[in-house]
Scaffold this motif. Structure first.
Motif, PDB file in Angstrom:
ATOM      1  N   GLU A 280       0.856  -1.189   0.000  1.00 27.32           N
ATOM      2  CA  GLU A 280       0.000   0.000   0.000  1.00 27.32           C
ATOM      3  C   GLU A 280       0.886   1.231   0.000  1.00 27.32           C
ATOM      4  O   GLU A 280       1.739   1.387   0.873  1.00 27.32           O
ATOM      5  CB  GLU A 280      -0.856   0.028   1.279  1.00 27.32           C
ATOM      6  CG  GLU A 280      -1.917  -1.038   1.339  1.00 27.32           C
ATOM      7  CD  GLU A 280      -2.416  -1.194   2.755  1.00 27.32           C
ATOM      8  OE1 GLU A 280      -3.473  -0.647   3.067  1.00 27.32           O
ATOM      9  OE2 GLU A 280      -1.707  -1.836   3.556  1.00 27.32           O
ATOM     10  N   GLU A 282       0.749   5.260   0.200  1.00 23.60           N
ATOM     11  CA  GLU A 282      -0.204   6.295   0.612  1.00 23.60           C
ATOM     12  C   GLU A 282       0.409   7.682   0.492  1.00 23.60           C
ATOM     13  O   GLU A 282       1.322   8.025   1.224  1.00 23.60           O
ATOM     14  CB  GLU A 282      -0.633   6.047   2.072  1.00 23.60           C
ATOM     15  CG  GLU A 282      -1.423   4.775   2.232  1.00 23.60           C
ATOM     16  CD  GLU A 282      -1.559   4.373   3.695  1.00 23.60           C
ATOM     17  OE1 GLU A 282      -1.162   5.169   4.565  1.00 23.60           O
ATOM     18  OE2 GLU A 282      -2.056   3.261   3.942  1.00 23.60           O
ATOM     19  N   SER A 299      -0.596   7.383  -4.709  1.00 20.87           N
ATOM     20  CA  SER A 299      -1.232   6.368  -3.865  1.00 20.87           C
ATOM     21  C   SER A 299      -1.727   5.216  -4.721  1.00 20.87           C
ATOM     22  O   SER A 299      -2.251   5.433  -5.810  1.00 20.87           O
ATOM     23  CB  SER A 299      -2.436   6.946  -3.123  1.00 20.87           C
ATOM     24  OG  SER A 299      -2.065   8.039  -2.338  1.00 20.87           O
ATOM     25  N   SER A 301      -2.784   0.615  -4.107  1.00 23.28           N
ATOM     26  CA  SER A 301      -2.506  -0.609  -3.374  1.00 23.28           C
ATOM     27  C   SER A 301      -2.606  -1.764  -4.360  1.00 23.28           C
ATOM     28  O   SER A 301      -3.269  -1.666  -5.395  1.00 23.28           O
ATOM     29  CB  SER A 301      -3.480  -0.783  -2.206  1.00 23.28           C
ATOM     30  OG  SER A 301      -4.748  -1.128  -2.702  1.00 23.28           O
ATOM     31  N   ARG A 335       3.415   7.319   3.201  1.00 20.99           N
ATOM     32  CA  ARG A 335       3.792   6.051   3.820  1.00 20.99           C
ATOM     33  C   ARG A 335       3.741   4.916   2.817  1.00 20.99           C
ATOM     34  O   ARG A 335       2.947   4.927   1.886  1.00 20.99           O
ATOM     35  CB  ARG A 335       2.832   5.738   4.974  1.00 20.99           C
ATOM     36  CG  ARG A 335       3.292   6.334   6.290  1.00 20.99           C
ATOM     37  CD  ARG A 335       2.723   5.559   7.423  1.00 20.99           C
ATOM     38  NE  ARG A 335       1.268   5.543   7.375  1.00 20.99           N
ATOM     39  CZ  ARG A 335       0.526   5.137   8.388  1.00 20.99           C
ATOM     40  NH1 ARG A 335       1.105   4.729   9.518  1.00 20.99           N
ATOM     41  NH2 ARG A 335      -0.785   5.120   8.300  1.00 20.99           N
ATOM     42  N   ARG A 337       3.360   0.694   2.970  1.00 19.98           N
ATOM     43  CA  ARG A 337       3.155  -0.478   3.816  1.00 19.98           C
ATOM     44  C   ARG A 337       3.312  -1.741   2.979  1.00 19.98           C
ATOM     45  O   ARG A 337       2.826  -1.802   1.848  1.00 19.98           O
ATOM     46  CB  ARG A 337       1.780  -0.430   4.455  1.00 19.98           C
ATOM     47  CG  ARG A 337       1.834   0.181   5.845  1.00 19.98           C
ATOM     48  CD  ARG A 337       0.600  -0.182   6.585  1.00 19.98           C
ATOM     49  NE  ARG A 337      -0.453   0.725   6.182  1.00 19.98           N
ATOM     50  CZ  ARG A 337      -1.086   1.503   7.042  1.00 19.98           C
ATOM     51  NH1 ARG A 337      -0.783   1.456   8.321  1.00 19.98           N
ATOM     52  NH2 ARG A 337      -2.033   2.302   6.639  1.00 19.98           N
ATOM     53  N   ARG A 341       3.017  -3.950   7.193  1.00 17.00           N
ATOM     54  CA  ARG A 341       4.091  -3.339   7.980  1.00 17.00           C
ATOM     55  C   ARG A 341       4.516  -2.026   7.361  1.00 17.00           C
ATOM     56  O   ARG A 341       4.611  -1.932   6.140  1.00 17.00           O
ATOM     57  CB  ARG A 341       5.288  -4.286   7.957  1.00 17.00           C
ATOM     58  CG  ARG A 341       5.751  -4.717   9.309  1.00 17.00           C
ATOM     59  CD  ARG A 341       6.858  -5.683   9.139  1.00 17.00           C
ATOM     60  NE  ARG A 341       8.121  -4.997   9.373  1.00 17.00           N
ATOM     61  CZ  ARG A 341       9.229  -5.647   9.653  1.00 17.00           C
ATOM     62  NH1 ARG A 341       9.234  -6.968   9.701  1.00 17.00           N
ATOM     63  NH2 ARG A 341      10.329  -4.990   9.876  1.00 17.00           N
ATOM     64  N   ASP A 342       4.814  -1.052   8.185  1.00 23.86           N
ATOM     65  CA  ASP A 342       5.277   0.222   7.646  1.00 23.86           C
ATOM     66  C   ASP A 342       6.747   0.097   7.257  1.00 23.86           C
ATOM     67  O   ASP A 342       7.607  -0.150   8.094  1.00 23.86           O
ATOM     68  CB  ASP A 342       5.106   1.323   8.703  1.00 23.86           C
ATOM     69  CG  ASP A 342       5.375   2.704   8.111  1.00 23.86           C
ATOM     70  OD1 ASP A 342       6.191   2.787   7.177  1.00 23.86           O
ATOM     71  OD2 ASP A 342       4.767   3.676   8.576  1.00 23.86           O
ATOM     72  N   THR A 344       8.281   2.500   5.264  1.00 25.19           N
ATOM     73  CA  THR A 344       8.652   3.785   4.652  1.00 25.19           C
ATOM     74  C   THR A 344      10.139   4.083   4.822  1.00 25.19           C
ATOM     75  O   THR A 344      10.788   4.589   3.915  1.00 25.19           O
ATOM     76  CB  THR A 344       7.821   4.919   5.281  1.00 25.19           C
ATOM     77  OG1 THR A 344       6.466   4.494   5.315  1.00 25.19           O
ATOM     78  CG2 THR A 344       7.947   6.200   4.477  1.00 25.19           C
TER      79      THR A 344
END
Lengths: 528, 291
Positions: A280, A282, A299, A301, A335, A337, A341-342, A344
């Motif tokens: 993802e 963002e 953005s 996903s 960000r 993911r 999990r992040d 970045t």
């Protein structure tokens, strides 16, 4: 004069007086070139170009196209054979000779000085540009030529500010201002937007109307042959396989002549079986190397088993998007993911270990180390993997076996896994790079221009492997400048323009015209 | 106070000669970090010849010739043999420093001739230096030679397919740069400071080199930078003139070099590059290998 090799006057004017329509301008007869090591790059090649004709030369990488082009432009001298211009035998000992005789060259990798103005680039090396430059007079002459062929050039813009299509126009105008009567064009439509391609075709029409001969050299992008050329000569393994009038042939026949076997053009993509969300992105913003905004609020996903096709003309943020995902470029805002999990700010290594694989566009600069062997290059993606490294020591036996299995599975043509990477052709090197990434079974594959510059056979192979990864449940981000490739492989299409994704479009609702208009932003600098 | 400024301008004159030569060299894509060595050679041999023969003309001619010869040597190493240009340039500096110390020490002491004439308290060569800056700017920007030089420094492959001989241009630029450095050295030893002693040039060649970067490869800015550095140098010799009692002169003497280092740090930052990066010849320091 200081710094110039050619005599002051071009031969072009008297030599090219009174050209008749349909007259043979250039005839190459029995051109043969052998390289040390016994490679026969050109084997008795016959080829001719008439006034008012576009005669395309089609061949895969390694078919001898580059060698023939270099011979026609004086960069190489043939071991056997003759070149005749309007029936007179000629010898080109350097590109300057060829230019003086009225041969112009439009390079695929533009030969222009980025920091100089368009006009300075066009004047460089011109016999009229002697001593103090008469900029005003030259500007008028150049502008007249540009206008005659429908190019709208800002003569005082710096070349680095131009689009690929505009740079190509500068090269064409430079050759024509130099008095070219035969224009050799290396991959003329690669890196052009659809609008720019149309403009180029129109300019070529005007050239042939002016009694010029045009010789486009083409590796892939076969459809363009039918739009551009009157005749086509196909090269395979250094020999002319056939010369055909374009209207009497079709893509399938050309492909067969080119490869020597039947090629399945439409890769059948099995229906998608989307799984969980893998990645993802963002509202991501990032900068390019020059500090400018490269990604602007991007953005999307993507689920497992899906291909996201990022379409766009070079320089619209696709490259930065790939680097941001691979961890090679910092994210300014937003960000990313991965499997919830992040990541970045995660390092490149962390991302690899989590299951992200990246095949860079720059195969020789970023994708491999030319002076390392294939085993060492494969090791670069495994040096942290406990299966291959114990207590800091590389398990050479296992790494070698792994490399050998990649060579076998990915049909890499190489004498051994111990040759240096720089000895491989582009297609084989790409197979090694894809192989080492895909053999880790990544959950996300980022493929940046995976088929760029590859011939038809290797392109097909690489595309099939990406679909295999998709079938195996990986999410694939495919970055490509080739709309046919995007439409063929993608489940979701993301056209990019000036750092933004214009719109996310499901593949079944997409068509080439819409996407083409989106990546051109509906306008280009050239027609603004 | 007037003497201070005249002296500053004369220092600037020497930086300008050496710097403009190096600038042309670098615009053609060849980096010569051995300017100091070439200046030492020009200074020492010019000094010895003039002291022995009593002829200033002969001293300057020898200075220019030895400079051109060392330029040729650097061109041979960096263009023909394609060795690392920094290594070749450092070699020329170390070579110059050692040899000139060896042959010059026997001539330690003042030149002992009548001083060269001045115009309004300034060496006539100062005006030549200013004119040279104008000429070099014009040639680089407005003529086909300049276009050829700039193209070779930016993209030698492009110049090559356009009919420019990269090798010839680079040789010409490097020899020109060497000749000017040799002349600057001779001018230093025969006019500015006509006394030979150990390490008498005190790093002026390196200041000239830094000036080229400082100028962003623009001869007009180079002249301005030369005047700034010339003034700083004079200030370091007579700090009490402007700021009496602050620091010892030895600290002041380091100022031009500290400024040099700061300039070099500044121009290598991303901030600088993103604004002025286009000014640097893209092929600077890279040998040209035909594909």
């Amino acid at each position: 004069m200081f710094g110039r090799r050619t005599p002051a006057n071009d031969l072009a004017d008297e030599f090219w007086a009174n050209v008749q329509p349909g007259e043979v301008l250039l005839r190459a007869q029995g051109i043969t070139k052998r390289f040390p090591g016994g490679v026969v790059a050109n084997d008795h090649i016959d080829f001719e170009i008439r006034a008012q004709e576009v005669h395309a030369l089609l061949g895969e990488n390694g078919a001898g196209k580059t060698t023939l082009m270099s011979i026609l432009f004086g960069l190489l001298q043939p071991d056997e054979g003759e070149i005749y211009l309007r029936g007179h035998p000629v010898r080109f000992s350097s590109p300057q000779d060829a230019i003086r005789y009225g041969i112009g060259m439009v390079h695929q990798h533009r030969k222009l000085v980025p920091a100089h103005t368009v006009l300075e680039n066009i004047l460089l090396g011109h016999p009229k540009a002697r001593g103090v430059l008469n900029v005003r007079e030259a500007a008028e002459e150049v502008a007249a030529i540009a206008e005659m062929y429908g190019f709208n050039l800002d003569l005082y813009a710096r070349v680095w500010q131009l689009t690929e299509g505009e740079k190509q126009a500068v090269e064409i105008v430079k050759a024509l201002y130099r008095g070219a009567h035969i224009l050799i064009m290396d991959e003329p439509t690669s890196a052009l937007t659809p609008v720019e391609t149309d403009r180029l075709l129109e300019a070529i029409e005007r050239m042939t109307a002016n009694n010029l001969g045009v010789v486009p050299f083409i590796t892939h992008k076969m459809p363009i042959i039918f739009r551009i050329s009157d005749r086509v000569t196909i090269l395979r393994r250094g020999r002319v396989v056939a010369t055909l009038p374009t209207r009497d042939t079709n893509e399938r026949e050309l492909a067969q002549l080119l490869v020597g076997r039947e090629v399945l053009f439409d890769i059948q993509k099995p229906p998608a079986t989307p799984g969980d969300v893998v990645v993802e992105v963002e509202h991501v913003t990032a900068r390019n190397d020059k500090g400018g905004l490269a990604l602007n609020d991007v953005s999307f996903s993507l689920r497992a088993g899906q291909v996201l096709g990022v379409a766009g003309v070079a320089g619209n943020g696709q490259h930065e998007l790939a680097e941001v995902l691979a961890g090679l470029r910092p994210v300014e805002h937003g960000r990313i993911r991965f499997l919830g999990r992040d990541i970045t700010t995660a390092s490149v290594l962390e991302r690899w270990q989590l299951g992200i694989g990246y095949t860079p566009a720059e195969r020789t600069e970023v994708g491999s180390i030319g002076d390392f062997t294939l085993v060492e290059n494969v090791t670069l993606n495994y040096f942290w993997d406990e299966r291959y490294v114990q207590n800091g020591l590389l398990n050479e036996k296992k790494l070698r076996a792994l490399t050998e299995s990649i060579i076998e599975t990915y049909q890499v043509v190489t004498p051994s896994p111990d040759v240096k990477a720089k000895t491989l052709s582009g297609g084989n090197l790409q197979k090694v790079i894809m192989g080492r990434v895909l053999s880790r079974q990544p959950k996300l594959v980022i493929a940046n221009l995976p088929a760029q510059g590859l011939d038809i056979g290797a392109t097909e192979f690489v595309q099939r492997r990406l679909l295999d990864a998709r079938a195996a449940g990986a999410a694939v981000i495919l970055i490509s400048e080739d709309l046919d490739e995007i439409l063929m492989l993608s489940d979701i299409i993301a056209p990019m323009y000036e750092g933004r994704i214009v719109q996310l479009i499901p593949a079944e609702q997409a068509d080439k015209e819409t996407i083409g208009a989106m990546i051109a932003g509906g306008r280009t600098r050239a027609n603004a | 106070m007037l003497a201070f400024f005249l002296r500053s301008l004369e220092a600037a004159m020497i930086f300008t000669f050496a710097g403009v030569g190096e600038l042309v060299d670098q615009r053609g894509g060849v980096l010569n970090v051995g300017v100091e060595g070439i200046m030492l050679f020009g200074a020492t041999l010019g000094f010895i010849v003039t002291k022995t023969t009593g002829s200033y003309t002969l001293g300057f001619v020898v200075g220019v010739l030895v400079g051109a010869l060392l330029g040729l040597l650097h061109a041979f190493f960096s263009v023909t043999l394609r060795v690392d240009q920094v290594v070749s340039g450092m070699g020329i500096w170390i070579f110059g420093f050692g040899i000139t110390t060896y042959i010059g020490s026997a001539y330690t002491g003042p030149l002992g001739l009548e001083r060269l004439p001045t115009i309004g308290g300034l060496s006539p060569f100062f005006f030549v230096a200013v004119a040279l800056v104008g000429v070099v700017w014009f040639v680089l920007d407005k003529t086909s030679w300049g276009l050829a030089v700039r193209s070779v420094g930016e993209a030698p492959d492009v110049a090559d397919v356009s009919g420019i001989s990269v090798t010839r241009i680079r040789y010409a630029c490097t020899i020109f740069g060497g000749a000017l450095a040799g002349f600057a050295g001779a001018l230093y030893a025969l006019y500015y400071n006509p006394v030979w002693n150990y390490n008498f040039l005190m790093g002026w060649g390196f200041i000239a080199l830094a000036l080229v970067f400082f100028s962003m490869w623009n001869p007009i800015l180079l002249l301005g930078g030369a005047i700034l550095f010339g003034t700083l140098w004079q200030l370091s010799l007579n700090p009490e003139l402007l700021l009496p009692g602050l620091f010892s002169r030895y600290i002041w003497r380091t100022v031009p070099f500290i400024v040099t280092i700061l300039v070099l740090v500044l121009i290598s930052t991303d901030w600088f590059r993103s604004r002025w990066g286009g000014a640097r010849p893209q092929a600077l320091g890279e040998p040209y290998v035909k594909e």
